[in-house]
Design a protein around this motif. Structure first.
Motif, PDB file in Angstrom:
ATOM      1  N   ASP A 158      -2.078  -1.324   6.341  1.00  0.00           N
ATOM      2  CA  ASP A 158      -3.191  -2.195   5.952  1.00  0.00           C
ATOM      3  C   ASP A 158      -2.676  -3.635   5.945  1.00  0.00           C
ATOM      4  OD1 ASP A 158      -5.414  -3.439   4.925  1.00  0.00           O
ATOM      5  OD2 ASP A 158      -5.204  -2.585   2.906  1.00  0.00           O
ATOM      6  N   LEU A 159      -2.526  -4.216   7.121  1.00  0.00           N
ATOM      7  CA  LEU A 159      -1.923  -5.545   7.217  1.00  0.00           C
ATOM      8  C   LEU A 159      -2.801  -6.613   6.573  1.00  0.00           C
ATOM      9  CD1 LEU A 159      -0.385  -5.449  10.808  1.00  0.00           C
ATOM     10  CD2 LEU A 159       0.662  -4.843   8.619  1.00  0.00           C
ATOM     11  N   ASP A 160      -4.103  -6.484   6.695  1.00  0.00           N
ATOM     12  CA  ASP A 160      -4.983  -7.451   6.024  1.00  0.00           C
ATOM     13  C   ASP A 160      -4.807  -7.361   4.506  1.00  0.00           C
ATOM     14  OD1 ASP A 160      -6.008  -8.437   8.368  1.00  0.00           O
ATOM     15  OD2 ASP A 160      -7.764  -7.109   8.371  1.00  0.00           O
ATOM     16  N   GLY A 161      -4.646  -6.163   3.995  1.00  0.00           N
ATOM     17  CA  GLY A 161      -4.415  -5.986   2.571  1.00  0.00           C
ATOM     18  C   GLY A 161      -3.092  -6.582   2.135  1.00  0.00           C
ATOM     19  N   LEU A 162      -2.050  -6.403   2.955  1.00  0.00           N
ATOM     20  CA  LEU A 162      -0.752  -6.990   2.633  1.00  0.00           C
ATOM     21  C   LEU A 162      -0.839  -8.512   2.613  1.00  0.00           C
ATOM     22  CD1 LEU A 162       1.719  -4.793   4.743  1.00  0.00           C
ATOM     23  CD2 LEU A 162       1.232  -4.631   2.297  1.00  0.00           C
ATOM     24  N   ARG A 163      -1.542  -9.072   3.586  1.00  0.00           N
ATOM     25  CA  ARG A 163      -1.684 -10.534   3.633  1.00  0.00           C
ATOM     26  C   ARG A 163      -2.434 -11.046   2.406  1.00  0.00           C
ATOM     27  NH1 ARG A 163      -3.295  -9.090   9.051  1.00  0.00           N
ATOM     28  NH2 ARG A 163      -1.569  -9.414  10.507  1.00  0.00           N
ATOM     29  N   ALA A 164      -3.506 -10.358   2.047  1.00  0.00           N
ATOM     30  CA  ALA A 164      -4.304 -10.791   0.895  1.00  0.00           C
ATOM     31  C   ALA A 164      -3.483 -10.688  -0.390  1.00  0.00           C
ATOM     32  CB  ALA A 164      -5.569  -9.950   0.790  1.00  0.00           C
ATOM     33  N   ALA A 165      -2.714  -9.595  -0.527  1.00  0.00           N
ATOM     34  CA  ALA A 165      -1.900  -9.425  -1.724  1.00  0.00           C
ATOM     35  C   ALA A 165      -0.832 -10.511  -1.803  1.00  0.00           C
ATOM     36  CB  ALA A 165      -1.263  -8.040  -1.727  1.00  0.00           C
ATOM     37  N   ALA A 166      -0.169 -10.793  -0.675  1.00  0.00           N
ATOM     38  CA  ALA A 166       0.872 -11.823  -0.658  1.00  0.00           C
ATOM     39  C   ALA A 166       0.291 -13.193  -0.949  1.00  0.00           C
ATOM     40  CB  ALA A 166       1.583 -11.827   0.697  1.00  0.00           C
ATOM     41  N   ASP A 167      -0.902 -13.431  -0.452  1.00  0.00           N
ATOM     42  CA  ASP A 167      -1.535 -14.739  -0.648  1.00  0.00           C
ATOM     43  C   ASP A 167      -1.825 -15.006  -2.123  1.00  0.00           C
ATOM     44  OD1 ASP A 167      -2.581 -17.140   0.517  1.00  0.00           O
ATOM     45  OD2 ASP A 167      -4.598 -16.374   0.168  1.00  0.00           O
ATOM     46  N   ASN A 168      -1.998 -13.934  -2.893  1.00  0.00           N
ATOM     47  CA  ASN A 168      -2.349 -14.073  -4.303  1.00  0.00           C
ATOM     48  C   ASN A 168      -1.175 -13.783  -5.242  1.00  0.00           C
ATOM     49  OD1 ASN A 168      -5.479 -14.469  -4.622  1.00  0.00           O
ATOM     50  ND2 ASN A 168      -5.222 -13.037  -2.925  1.00  0.00           N
ATOM     51  N   ALA A 169       0.023 -13.672  -4.673  1.00  0.00           N
ATOM     52  CA  ALA A 169       1.186 -13.308  -5.482  1.00  0.00           C
ATOM     53  C   ALA A 169       2.123 -14.488  -5.687  1.00  0.00           C
ATOM     54  CB  ALA A 169       1.951 -12.170  -4.798  1.00  0.00           C
ATOM     55  N   ASP A 170       2.778 -14.512  -6.828  1.00  0.00           N
ATOM     56  CA  ASP A 170       3.810 -15.513  -7.083  1.00  0.00           C
ATOM     57  C   ASP A 170       5.099 -15.161  -6.346  1.00  0.00           C
ATOM     58  OD1 ASP A 170       2.214 -17.013  -8.835  1.00  0.00           O
ATOM     59  OD2 ASP A 170       2.723 -15.694 -10.509  1.00  0.00           O
ATOM     60  N   ALA A 171       5.311 -13.877  -6.101  1.00  0.00           N
ATOM     61  CA  ALA A 171       6.501 -13.400  -5.394  1.00  0.00           C
ATOM     62  C   ALA A 171       6.168 -12.058  -4.766  1.00  0.00           C
ATOM     63  CB  ALA A 171       7.680 -13.256  -6.345  1.00  0.00           C
ATOM     64  N   VAL A 172       6.849 -11.729  -3.682  1.00  0.00           N
ATOM     65  CA  VAL A 172       6.633 -10.465  -2.994  1.00  0.00           C
ATOM     66  C   VAL A 172       7.952  -9.698  -2.948  1.00  0.00           C
ATOM     67  CG1 VAL A 172       6.044  -9.341  -0.815  1.00  0.00           C
ATOM     68  CG2 VAL A 172       4.741 -11.344  -1.591  1.00  0.00           C
ATOM     69  N   VAL A 173       7.913  -8.447  -3.384  1.00  0.00           N
ATOM     70  CA  VAL A 173       9.058  -7.536  -3.289  1.00  0.00           C
ATOM     71  C   VAL A 173       8.641  -6.406  -2.363  1.00  0.00           C
ATOM     72  CG1 VAL A 173      10.633  -6.024  -4.537  1.00  0.00           C
ATOM     73  CG2 VAL A 173       9.793  -8.128  -5.617  1.00  0.00           C
ATOM     74  N   HIS A 174       9.269  -6.341  -1.200  1.00  0.00           N
ATOM     75  CA  HIS A 174       8.900  -5.358  -0.177  1.00  0.00           C
ATOM     76  C   HIS A 174       9.935  -4.230  -0.173  1.00  0.00           C
ATOM     77  CE1 HIS A 174       7.779  -3.405   3.473  1.00  0.00           C
ATOM     78  NE2 HIS A 174       8.750  -3.918   4.199  1.00  0.00           N
ATOM     79  N   LEU A 175       9.556  -3.094  -0.766  1.00  0.00           N
ATOM     80  CA  LEU A 175      10.453  -1.946  -0.860  1.00  0.00           C
ATOM     81  C   LEU A 175       9.960  -0.761  -0.040  1.00  0.00           C
ATOM     82  CD1 LEU A 175      11.106  -1.962  -4.735  1.00  0.00           C
ATOM     83  CD2 LEU A 175      12.420  -3.124  -2.949  1.00  0.00           C
ATOM     84  N   GLY A 176       8.822  -0.887   0.607  1.00  0.00           N
ATOM     85  CA  GLY A 176       8.211   0.249   1.285  1.00  0.00           C
ATOM     86  C   GLY A 176       8.801   0.505   2.661  1.00  0.00           C
ATOM     87  N   ASN A 177       8.827   1.770   3.043  1.00  0.00           N
ATOM     88  CA  ASN A 177       9.222   2.164   4.395  1.00  0.00           C
ATOM     89  C   ASN A 177       8.722   3.582   4.621  1.00  0.00           C
ATOM     90  OD1 ASN A 177      11.290   3.362   6.519  1.00  0.00           O
ATOM     91  ND2 ASN A 177      11.426   1.130   6.664  1.00  0.00           N
ATOM     92  N   LYS A 178       8.251   3.858   5.822  1.00  0.00           N
ATOM     93  CA  LYS A 178       7.697   5.192   6.074  1.00  0.00           C
ATOM     94  C   LYS A 178       8.768   6.282   6.093  1.00  0.00           C
ATOM     95  CE  LYS A 178       3.491   3.883   8.507  1.00  0.00           C
ATOM     96  NZ  LYS A 178       2.680   4.006   9.752  1.00  0.00           N
ATOM     97  N   HIS A 179       9.981   5.946   6.505  1.00  0.00           N
ATOM     98  CA  HIS A 179      11.068   6.938   6.569  1.00  0.00           C
ATOM     99  C   HIS A 179      10.601   8.206   7.287  1.00  0.00           C
ATOM    100  CE1 HIS A 179      13.835   4.620   4.225  1.00  0.00           C
ATOM    101  NE2 HIS A 179      13.040   4.585   3.173  1.00  0.00           N
ATOM    102  N   ASP A 180       9.901   8.038   8.379  1.00  0.00           N
ATOM    103  CA  ASP A 180       9.432   9.185   9.156  1.00  0.00           C
ATOM    104  C   ASP A 180      10.506   9.544  10.179  1.00  0.00           C
ATOM    105  OD1 ASP A 180       8.190  11.098  10.657  1.00  0.00           O
ATOM    106  OD2 ASP A 180       6.356   9.952  11.029  1.00  0.00           O
ATOM    107  N   TRP A 181      11.367  10.494   9.806  1.00  0.00           N
ATOM    108  CA  TRP A 181      12.499  10.842  10.670  1.00  0.00           C
ATOM    109  C   TRP A 181      12.044  11.528  11.955  1.00  0.00           C
ATOM    110  CZ3 TRP A 181      16.200   8.174   8.714  1.00  0.00           C
ATOM    111  CH2 TRP A 181      16.270   7.973   7.336  1.00  0.00           C
ATOM    112  N   SER A 182      10.806  12.055  11.967  1.00  0.00           N
ATOM    113  CA  SER A 182      10.298  12.693  13.187  1.00  0.00           C
ATOM    114  C   SER A 182       9.731  11.676  14.164  1.00  0.00           C
ATOM    115  CB  SER A 182       9.210  13.714  12.844  1.00  0.00           C
ATOM    116  OG  SER A 182       8.071  13.067  12.299  1.00  0.00           O
TER     117      SER A 182
END
Length: 252
Positions: free
Chosen positions: A8-32
């Motif tokens: 949800d890239l639009d959601g990520l942009r909107a969240a970052a736009d309204n945040a004082d700081a961004v901590v990006h810890l997510g990853n799909k880790h899809d080994w397949s």
């Protein structure tokens, strides 16, 4: 709270736009489907960093030690050699660090392979599950490969300190213990579960451990001297072996 996902890239942009700081810890880790994991990682980092450009707000992203620190364990001005889309995590560390010249306070946090503690479902939990499945706690060969480790509480403290204090283009090693051998890990698991402890050939790693087997054969250890000094960070949590022995992984 803002709910979304990495696609949800639009959601990520909107969240970052309204945040004082961004901590990006997510990853799909899809080994397949590693190509999809890399695609989504690069797209998410780009979306977040583009949104923060020119704001001087912090973007802290989770990076890794795997594949980055062999024979070069220091963090001072030590950028990752992984620069392209085919690199670990799609080269997202350098992708993000490039935004330090675009008004983003980028912080690359290279997390230890074991961020341990009650509730952890990562590598250690998988090793415990493999020991239960095969009725023995195993390590590869002589078990001399080693992993860095950090307690979850200490890692959280470091993230807070970094958001407050770290300058742009900082590389941190989220590491409390520099090196714990995989044999010592296996012995602690075997003792806790009352299971035999055994060496198995590297050729059997995938069969015995699943996806974690590829990492057991790697030295994933790194220094943390610069990180501690820069942020006055002093880890105080239990060690990795203490957590195993005390039952923190009985849930696995």
């Amino acid at each position: 709270m803002w709910r979304g996902d990495l696609d949800d890239l639009d959601g990520l942009r909107a969240a970052a736009d309204n945040a004082d700081a961004v901590v990006h810890l997510g990853n799909k880790h899809d080994w397949s489907d590693p190509a999809e994991t890399i695609r989504s990682e690069r797209a998410a980092v780009t979306a977040l960093a583009d949104t923060l450009a020119g704001s001087d707000r912090p973007l802290l992203l989770a990076s890794v030690l795997s594949g980055l620190v062999h024979d070069r364990p220091a963090e001072e001005t030590d950028p990752s050699p992984a620069v392209g889309p085919d690199s670990p995590r799609g080269g997202s560390e350098n992708l993000a660090l490039a935004y330090a010249d675009k008004g983003v306070r980028v912080i690359a946090a290279r997390f230890a392979p074991s961020v341990h503690g009650p509730g952890d479902t990562g590598f250690l939990a998988n090793l415990v599950a493999a020991a239960r499945t095969h009725h023995r706690s195993a390590y590869l060969g002589a078990g001399t490969t080693a992993w860095s480790a950090v307690h979850r509480g200490d890692a959280a403290t470091l993230i807070r300190l970094a958001l407050d204090q770290a300058p742009p283009a900082t590389i941190l090693h989220v590491v409390a213990e520099q090196a714990v051998t995989t044999r010592d890990i296996a012995e602690a698991i075997g003792t806790r579960l009352d299971l035999p402890i055994a060496s198995i050939p590297a050729d059997n790693a995938a069969t015995h451990f699943g996806f974690v087997g590829r990492f057991l054969a790697q030295d994933m250890s790194a220094a943390n001297t610069h990180t501690r000094r820069l942020l006055s960070w002093n880890p105080t949590g239990p060690t990795l072996l203490d957590d195993i022995r005390s039952g923190a992984y009985d849930h696995a």
